[in-house]
Design a protein around this motif. Sequence first.
Motif, PDB file in Angstrom:
ATOM      1  N   GLU A  21       1.023  -1.240   0.050  1.00  0.00           N
ATOM      2  CA  GLU A  21       0.122  -0.090   0.167  1.00  0.00           C
ATOM      3  C   GLU A  21       0.826   1.290   0.048  1.00  0.00           C
ATOM      4  N   ALA A  22       0.498   2.223  -0.666  1.00  0.00           N
ATOM      5  CA  ALA A  22       1.049   3.570  -0.504  1.00  0.00           C
ATOM      6  C   ALA A  22       1.214   4.325   0.973  1.00  0.00           C
ATOM      7  N   SER A  23       2.278   4.864   1.278  1.00  0.00           N
ATOM      8  CA  SER A  23       2.229   5.191   2.358  1.00  0.00           C
ATOM      9  C   SER A  23       3.175   6.832   2.497  1.00  0.00           C
ATOM     10  N   SER A  57      -5.088   9.427  -1.460  1.00  0.00           N
ATOM     11  CA  SER A  57      -4.347   8.622  -0.659  1.00  0.00           C
ATOM     12  C   SER A  57      -5.296   8.080   0.623  1.00  0.00           C
ATOM     13  N   GLY A  58      -4.994   6.822   1.105  1.00  0.00           N
ATOM     14  CA  GLY A  58      -5.820   6.483   2.288  1.00  0.00           C
ATOM     15  C   GLY A  58      -7.121   5.412   1.742  1.00  0.00           C
ATOM     16  N   ILE A  59      -6.890   5.197   0.387  1.00  0.00           N
ATOM     17  CA  ILE A  59      -8.319   4.321   0.065  1.00  0.00           C
ATOM     18  C   ILE A  59      -7.645   2.978  -0.386  1.00  0.00           C
ATOM     19  N   THR A  60      -8.165   1.948  -0.154  1.00  0.00           N
ATOM     20  CA  THR A  60      -8.123   0.514  -0.322  1.00  0.00           C
ATOM     21  C   THR A  60      -8.907   0.176  -1.777  1.00  0.00           C
ATOM     22  N   VAL A  61      -9.655  -1.006  -1.270  1.00  0.00           N
ATOM     23  CA  VAL A  61     -10.910  -1.474  -2.249  1.00  0.00           C
ATOM     24  C   VAL A  61     -12.304  -0.704  -1.742  1.00  0.00           C
ATOM     25  N   PRO A  62     -12.684  -0.129  -2.704  1.00  0.00           N
ATOM     26  CA  PRO A  62     -14.010   0.445  -2.481  1.00  0.00           C
ATOM     27  C   PRO A  62     -15.103  -0.709  -2.118  1.00  0.00           C
ATOM     28  N   GLY A  63     -15.778  -0.183  -0.973  1.00  0.00           N
ATOM     29  CA  GLY A  63     -16.771  -1.235  -0.299  1.00  0.00           C
ATOM     30  C   GLY A  63     -17.947  -1.153  -1.011  1.00  0.00           C
ATOM     31  N   SER A  64     -18.316  -0.141  -1.822  1.00  0.00           N
ATOM     32  CA  SER A  64     -19.437  -0.135  -2.809  1.00  0.00           C
ATOM     33  C   SER A  64     -19.493   0.744  -4.008  1.00  0.00           C
ATOM     34  N   LEU A  65     -20.447   0.520  -4.908  1.00  0.00           N
ATOM     35  CA  LEU A  65     -20.304   1.452  -6.102  1.00  0.00           C
ATOM     36  C   LEU A  65     -20.006   3.161  -5.718  1.00  0.00           C
ATOM     37  N   VAL A  78     -12.013   5.567  -5.513  1.00  0.00           N
ATOM     38  CA  VAL A  78     -10.867   4.557  -5.801  1.00  0.00           C
ATOM     39  C   VAL A  78      -9.462   5.508  -5.765  1.00  0.00           C
ATOM     40  N   VAL A  79      -8.301   4.887  -5.731  1.00  0.00           N
ATOM     41  CA  VAL A  79      -7.077   5.367  -6.131  1.00  0.00           C
ATOM     42  C   VAL A  79      -6.660   4.967  -7.553  1.00  0.00           C
ATOM     43  N   SER A  80      -6.072   5.738  -8.137  1.00  0.00           N
ATOM     44  CA  SER A  80      -5.898   5.085  -9.610  1.00  0.00           C
ATOM     45  C   SER A  80      -4.363   5.512 -10.142  1.00  0.00           C
ATOM     46  N   LEU A  81      -4.105   4.694 -11.062  1.00  0.00           N
ATOM     47  CA  LEU A  81      -2.416   5.161 -11.570  1.00  0.00           C
ATOM     48  C   LEU A  81      -2.289   6.616 -11.967  1.00  0.00           C
ATOM     49  N   GLY A 119       3.835   1.270  -1.955  1.00  0.00           N
ATOM     50  CA  GLY A 119       3.935   0.608  -3.234  1.00  0.00           C
ATOM     51  C   GLY A 119       2.697   1.167  -3.889  1.00  0.00           C
ATOM     52  N   ILE A 120       2.136   0.567  -4.757  1.00  0.00           N
ATOM     53  CA  ILE A 120       0.765   0.852  -5.795  1.00  0.00           C
ATOM     54  C   ILE A 120      -0.040  -0.128  -5.750  1.00  0.00           C
ATOM     55  N   LEU A 121      -0.204  -0.809  -4.879  1.00  0.00           N
ATOM     56  CA  LEU A 121      -0.948  -2.011  -5.037  1.00  0.00           C
ATOM     57  C   LEU A 121      -2.441  -1.705  -5.206  1.00  0.00           C
ATOM     58  N   TYR A 122      -3.004  -0.654  -4.825  1.00  0.00           N
ATOM     59  CA  TYR A 122      -4.293  -0.255  -4.724  1.00  0.00           C
ATOM     60  C   TYR A 122      -4.721   0.721  -5.887  1.00  0.00           C
ATOM     61  N   GLN A 123      -3.537   1.350  -6.394  1.00  0.00           N
ATOM     62  CA  GLN A 123      -3.740   2.076  -7.385  1.00  0.00           C
ATOM     63  C   GLN A 123      -3.958   1.026  -8.748  1.00  0.00           C
ATOM     64  N   ILE A 124      -3.104   0.030  -8.650  1.00  0.00           N
ATOM     65  CA  ILE A 124      -3.237  -0.730  -9.824  1.00  0.00           C
ATOM     66  C   ILE A 124      -4.718  -1.518  -9.623  1.00  0.00           C
ATOM     67  N   VAL A 125      -5.284  -1.947  -8.537  1.00  0.00           N
ATOM     68  CA  VAL A 125      -6.288  -2.548  -8.492  1.00  0.00           C
ATOM     69  C   VAL A 125      -7.540  -1.521  -8.882  1.00  0.00           C
ATOM     70  N   GLY A 126      -7.379  -0.249  -8.475  1.00  0.00           N
ATOM     71  CA  GLY A 126      -8.288   0.860  -8.614  1.00  0.00           C
ATOM     72  C   GLY A 126      -8.370   1.010 -10.085  1.00  0.00           C
ATOM     73  N   SER A 127      -7.263   1.113 -10.774  1.00  0.00           N
ATOM     74  CA  SER A 127      -7.277   1.463 -12.644  1.00  0.00           C
ATOM     75  C   SER A 127      -8.176   0.286 -13.009  1.00  0.00           C
ATOM     76  N   LEU A 128      -7.674  -0.969 -12.732  1.00  0.00           N
ATOM     77  CA  LEU A 128      -8.199  -2.103 -13.579  1.00  0.00           C
ATOM     78  C   LEU A 128      -9.780  -2.100 -13.088  1.00  0.00           C
ATOM     79  N   LEU A 129     -10.068  -1.786 -11.851  1.00  0.00           N
ATOM     80  CA  LEU A 129     -11.639  -1.909 -11.658  1.00  0.00           C
ATOM     81  C   LEU A 129     -12.267  -0.841 -12.452  1.00  0.00           C
ATOM     82  N   LEU A 130     -11.795   0.179 -12.500  1.00  0.00           N
ATOM     83  CA  LEU A 130     -12.288   1.205 -13.411  1.00  0.00           C
ATOM     84  C   LEU A 130     -12.523   0.922 -14.975  1.00  0.00           C
ATOM     85  N   VAL A 131     -11.618   0.353 -15.556  1.00  0.00           N
ATOM     86  CA  VAL A 131     -11.348  -0.028 -16.869  1.00  0.00           C
ATOM     87  C   VAL A 131     -12.611  -1.413 -16.973  1.00  0.00           C
ATOM     88  N   VAL A 132     -12.433  -2.130 -16.159  1.00  0.00           N
ATOM     89  CA  VAL A 132     -13.074  -3.586 -16.377  1.00  0.00           C
ATOM     90  C   VAL A 132     -14.708  -3.190 -16.191  1.00  0.00           C
TER      91      VAL A 132
END
Lengths: 270, 283
Positions: free
Chosen positions: B49-51, B217-225, B229-232, B58-71
Amino acid sequence: MTPTPLLKVVPVSEPEFAEWSVHSEDFNVWYRDAHILNDINVRFPAKGITCIVGPSGSGKSTLIRSINRINDEVPGFLSRGSISFNGKDVYTDYKDLTILRTEIGMVFQKPCVFPKSISENVLFGVAKTRKLSRAERLILVEENLRAVSLWKEVSYRLDDSATSLSLGQQQRLCIARTLAVKPKILLLDEPTASVDPVSGRAIEELLLKLKKDYTILLVTHDLQQTKRIADHIVFLCDGEVIEQGDKAKMVTNPEHQKTKTYLSDSFCEC
Amino acid sequence: MSNRSIANTAFVFLSRLATGICGFILVFLIGVIVWNGMNSMNIQFLLSEASNFGASGGILYQIVGSLLLVVMASVLVMPVAIGTALFKSEYITSPALFRLSSILIYSLNGIPSVTFGIFGLIFFVNILGTGISWFVGSIILAMMMLPTIVLTTYQSVNSIPSSYRENAYALGLNKWQVIVKVLLPQSFHGAVTGLLIALARAIGETAPIMFIATAFSGITVPGSLFDPVVSLPTHILALAQQATNEAALQNAWGSSLVLLSLVLVFSVSALLSRLRLKEISQR
């Protein structure tokens, strides 16, 4: 263009064609501004092979494409007059074109198989409305491939792609696919024009076999072919029916000079 | 030397030069990003996680967020795009309407991405009161992806010879059956290629999502729609603004390299799927 009423109507009472399956009355076709068919009055007998002959651009294809209304999809198509099939007008009595086209099957000049397996191609028109059981599928595939004499050649590779077949085989597959829908009439638009001579002969043999059960309307440029397989000939020139009748009369003793010239020299001055 | 051969030599030289410039720019850009980004590249960077506002971690949640957005954007855009392409190809008969539909699609393609962002902010966030939401971000990205996918799908539907349609109609199929059984299977490769090309662009977009879908910052995986999110791309933007912080800049290079790699994955998949799916559809 002026109609030639004296020559184009064969009397209904003519004995050898007691049963008419398709006939047209004053049928006209335009593509946008071009007048393609002019007052066509023609009668096709039930069963047997009727060859529709005439020079390029005489409207042969347009005529048979109007019978199953596949021309409706062509932009700018307009028709007037009537074509009747077993007593029903195809332009007014068939609200559902899919039924009309199931009753009147059509094979085109260029074989066009779908990029699917051989057996899926045979079943393409049948499987459109309901799910077939495995046994039904096998029976239909074998029955129709046998009907077009393709079974021996492909029975061991029914799941291969249909595009792997030769053009002649593809054309026979197209005929099998059409037969599988169980039509009453077969329309064929120069089915041998784009296949090799051997396949062409195979298709002719096939049509001779099928004519016992089907009314076959065949558009062809090939006068030799016409003389080999026709029972009845319709001669079209420049959008008009010049003459029609059974083969013997048309070939040996035509009423019209144009017919005589065309059937002997493939030439027509319309 | 004759005039013709001089002209010929000059033309060959100019077209080689143009290709060279094009290639150089591409190699230079990719080279700089890879060269600088490699330094921060490690498993830790990708999976943590970014700190410290992105300067460390790191940028784990940024990658997750970006993928979530485009998927999600892909899921939303595909039915609309394929439907539009089929409508344009199979149902529009009036030439005027046809021209209008082309103009609309090209215009949609020409709208600047920041305009989409502002539209999303005003319409969804303010008027509909969704708040900052990744789902709204996906809707906006889907709108941006729409024209590309419509055009590629339309081209592949339109290139199917009309003989296939005629043969299917002649067997008694109705229009819908022709579309489902003949046209869709044979144009699917076009839709997928369009999707992947559009995805490669969409995943790098910053402007359309920065006001409406992402937080810094301070965001992980979104809990609802309706969570942010954080994104790259927005992460890179934020890090690049901390120009005096060496560590933040280094992470910006690292994030850029990851983003570039994702774009590359989509582009190469587009190429491969085009070849592969086209082969299947024509078997």
